[in-house]
Write a protein that holds these residues in place. Structure first.
Motif, PDB file in Angstrom:
ATOM      1  N   TYR A 198      22.776  45.543  39.371  1.00 19.61           N
ATOM      2  CA  TYR A 198      24.139  45.537  39.886  1.00 19.61           C
ATOM      3  C   TYR A 198      24.703  46.948  39.753  1.00 19.61           C
ATOM      4  O   TYR A 198      24.086  47.831  39.143  1.00 19.61           O
ATOM      5  CB  TYR A 198      25.020  44.522  39.137  1.00 19.61           C
ATOM      6  N   ASP A 199      25.868  47.156  40.334  1.00 22.83           N
ATOM      7  CA  ASP A 199      26.530  48.461  40.309  1.00 22.83           C
ATOM      8  C   ASP A 199      27.529  48.477  39.155  1.00 22.83           C
ATOM      9  O   ASP A 199      28.657  48.002  39.285  1.00 22.83           O
ATOM     10  CB  ASP A 199      27.222  48.687  41.658  1.00 22.83           C
ATOM     11  N   GLU A 200      27.108  49.033  38.021  1.00 23.67           N
ATOM     12  CA  GLU A 200      27.944  49.000  36.816  1.00 23.67           C
ATOM     13  C   GLU A 200      29.269  49.731  37.041  1.00 23.67           C
ATOM     14  O   GLU A 200      29.289  50.908  37.408  1.00 23.67           O
ATOM     15  CB  GLU A 200      27.200  49.640  35.638  1.00 23.67           C
ATOM     16  N   ASP A 201      30.369  48.979  36.833  1.00 29.92           N
ATOM     17  CA  ASP A 201      31.722  49.522  36.991  1.00 29.92           C
ATOM     18  C   ASP A 201      32.016  50.015  38.398  1.00 29.92           C
ATOM     19  O   ASP A 201      33.023  50.690  38.627  1.00 29.92           O
ATOM     20  CB  ASP A 201      31.993  50.658  35.993  1.00 29.92           C
ATOM     21  N   GLY A 202      31.109  49.739  39.352  1.00 37.04           N
ATOM     22  CA  GLY A 202      31.315  50.224  40.721  1.00 37.04           C
ATOM     23  C   GLY A 202      31.122  51.725  40.855  1.00 37.04           C
ATOM     24  O   GLY A 202      31.643  52.354  41.782  1.00 37.04           O
ATOM     25  N   HIS A 262      36.483  46.040  52.140  1.00 37.09           N
ATOM     26  CA  HIS A 262      36.594  44.829  52.953  1.00 37.09           C
ATOM     27  C   HIS A 262      36.987  43.627  52.094  1.00 37.09           C
ATOM     28  O   HIS A 262      37.928  42.887  52.424  1.00 37.09           O
ATOM     29  CB  HIS A 262      35.273  44.555  53.656  1.00 37.09           C
ATOM     30  N   ASN A 263      36.264  43.425  50.984  1.00 38.27           N
ATOM     31  CA  ASN A 263      36.577  42.303  50.090  1.00 38.27           C
ATOM     32  C   ASN A 263      38.044  42.338  49.676  1.00 38.27           C
ATOM     33  O   ASN A 263      38.748  41.306  49.701  1.00 38.27           O
ATOM     34  CB  ASN A 263      35.718  42.368  48.819  1.00 38.27           C
ATOM     35  N   LEU A 292      34.539  42.670  36.394  1.00 32.62           N
ATOM     36  CA  LEU A 292      33.957  43.680  35.501  1.00 32.62           C
ATOM     37  C   LEU A 292      33.691  44.996  36.223  1.00 32.62           C
ATOM     38  O   LEU A 292      33.302  45.983  35.597  1.00 32.62           O
ATOM     39  CB  LEU A 292      32.648  43.156  34.895  1.00 32.62           C
ATOM     40  N   ASN A 293      33.879  44.994  37.546  1.00 30.58           N
ATOM     41  CA  ASN A 293      33.618  46.164  38.382  1.00 30.58           C
ATOM     42  C   ASN A 293      34.937  46.937  38.519  1.00 30.58           C
ATOM     43  O   ASN A 293      35.838  46.524  39.231  1.00 30.58           O
ATOM     44  CB  ASN A 293      33.108  45.685  39.747  1.00 30.58           C
ATOM     45  N   GLN A 294      35.042  48.066  37.810  1.00 30.39           N
ATOM     46  CA  GLN A 294      36.329  48.774  37.740  1.00 30.39           C
ATOM     47  C   GLN A 294      36.776  49.295  39.105  1.00 30.39           C
ATOM     48  O   GLN A 294      37.969  49.273  39.429  1.00 30.39           O
ATOM     49  CB  GLN A 294      36.245  49.934  36.735  1.00 30.39           C
ATOM     50  N   PHE A 295      35.836  49.758  39.925  1.00 25.72           N
ATOM     51  CA  PHE A 295      36.215  50.243  41.257  1.00 25.72           C
ATOM     52  C   PHE A 295      36.757  49.105  42.113  1.00 25.72           C
ATOM     53  O   PHE A 295      37.721  49.278  42.867  1.00 25.72           O
ATOM     54  CB  PHE A 295      35.018  50.917  41.937  1.00 25.72           C
ATOM     55  N   PHE A 296      36.147  47.930  41.979  1.00 28.21           N
ATOM     56  CA  PHE A 296      36.618  46.721  42.679  1.00 28.21           C
ATOM     57  C   PHE A 296      38.065  46.438  42.258  1.00 28.21           C
ATOM     58  O   PHE A 296      38.952  46.218  43.095  1.00 28.21           O
ATOM     59  CB  PHE A 296      35.697  45.549  42.312  1.00 28.21           C
TER      60      PHE A 296
END
Length: 362
Positions: A198-202, A262-263, A292-296
């Motif tokens: 996964y992409d940690e923290d985005g 988009h999301n 948990l994804n900070q950029f998200f």
């Protein structure tokens, strides 16, 4: 006052693994309360992940075998967890893993044979929470809003960011909820191609750039125009989203960046559409892996603006809220109380859903 001691099991569309939450759940002064005591995330082997991911394509015979094998595996994991924590458990409440979900055709299926789960764990089991609602002409999803209504009523919106995104809120005295659309499924699909789980923290997504053409294609998808109640799943992702990813010529980082935008645009549209304008600031509880994804989360707050505050709770609740709610749904099933809401699923009536199994000697 009875305190139920329940093992909640959850496996979501993002295929991260099995979430186990040992919860105490009780009702006091007509209000439901909870405490998450112990948790575990059991990673899937590559082989198990592939089986579950491709379950929709299996023959009837192979699908039935996976249903049994997965039920035994769930029982083994539950028993090992119970042995490790050494606590008294009243029963197991299992979501299973959704292999088929086409409510418009009257079809939904959760892998994880309840009888074999009970036999293997030696515990009473409540499972299969979707089938009854689908038989009542409902979507069979989302199910978590009963937990939002009973356990998290202080928030104006409850947003879950698993493989897909769903939102829940009160409107005119009823709980409304539906699947907004995408969350982690496309992100995980892209990062797996890059060799990451996964992409940690985005962090990867943050380095990318927005692709306006892809963003427009995604925002124009027909699903977003459908009225609620509505739900979606892996079939939609494979038929509508994967072809867009595979046809794209942009970098993986740009793909991740664009999908998060988009999301968040779709989530913001949904939240603003249903915001109670008599309140100056509404609170939105964000849980599930996406929280948990900070950029998200940064992008989401930016798209929502100052009038809707994103609340990101403790990591335990982020990761195990769904397992907690399935534990609650099991309690409600055994008490004969409503655990699936027609206002959410579009069914003809509320229902008390779930099949109950007791261990049998083999």
């Amino acid at each position: 006052m009875r305190v139920y001691k329940v093992l909640g099991l959850m496996s979501g569309t993002s295929l991260d693994g099995l979430d186990i939450a040992y919860c105490h759940i009780w009702e006091e002064n007509e209000k439901w309360n909870f405490s998450i005591k112990e948790t575990a995330e059991i990673d899937y082997s590559d082989e198990m992940r592939e089986y579950l991911k491709n379950a929709i394509h299996l023959s009837e015979q192979d699908h039935e075998q996976l249903h049994k094998d997965y039920g035994i595996w769930l029982g083994e994991q539950s028993k090992a967890f119970m042995d490790e924590i050494g606590e008294e458990v009243d029963f197991i409440s299992s979501h299973g893993h959704t292999s088929h979900h086409r409510p418009e055709d009257g079809v939904t299926f959760q892998l994880g044979d309840g009888q074999l789960l009970a036999n293997t764990s030696g515990m009473q089991v409540v499972c299969d929470f979707r089938t009854k609602d689908v038989s009542l002409k409902g979507q069979g999803a989302p199910l978590v809003p009963i937990g939002d209504k009973l356990l998290f009523r202080e928030y104006d919106f409850c947003l879950n960011l698993g493989g897909i995104s769903n939102i829940s809120f009160e409107k005119d005295g009823e709980r409304i909820a539906y699947d907004i659309g995408l969350a982690n499924m496309p992100l995980n699909y892209i990062t797996h191609k890059m060799g990451f789980a996964y992409d940690e923290d985005g962090k990867l997504a943050r380095t990318g750039k927005l692709d306006p053409d892809l963003l427009q294609q995604l925002n124009n998808l027909r699903y977003y125009q459908l009225p609620y109640p509505k739900s979606t799943g892996y079939e939609w992702f494979t038929s509508e989203i994967i072809p867009l990813i595979e046809a794209s010529k942009i970098s993986n980082e740009d793909l991740l960046h664009t999908f998060i935008h988009h999301n968040c645009e779709q989530i913001a549209l949904a939240a603003h559409k249903h915001k109670n304008n008599s309140k100056s600031i509404s609170k939105l509880l964000a849980t599930g892996g996406g929280a948990l994804n900070q950029f998200f989360m940064d992008t989401l707050q930016n798209k929502l603006g100052p009038n809707i505050e994103v609340v990101v709770p403790h990591k335990t609740l982020i990761a195990y809220k769904e397992a907690l709610v399935f534990a609650l749904m099991g309690v409600l099933r055994l008490e004969g109380k409503t655990n699936v809401l027609k206002s959410v699923t579009g069914a003809t009536t509320d229902s008390c859903s779930g099949e109950v199994f007791f261990p049998k000697e083999i």
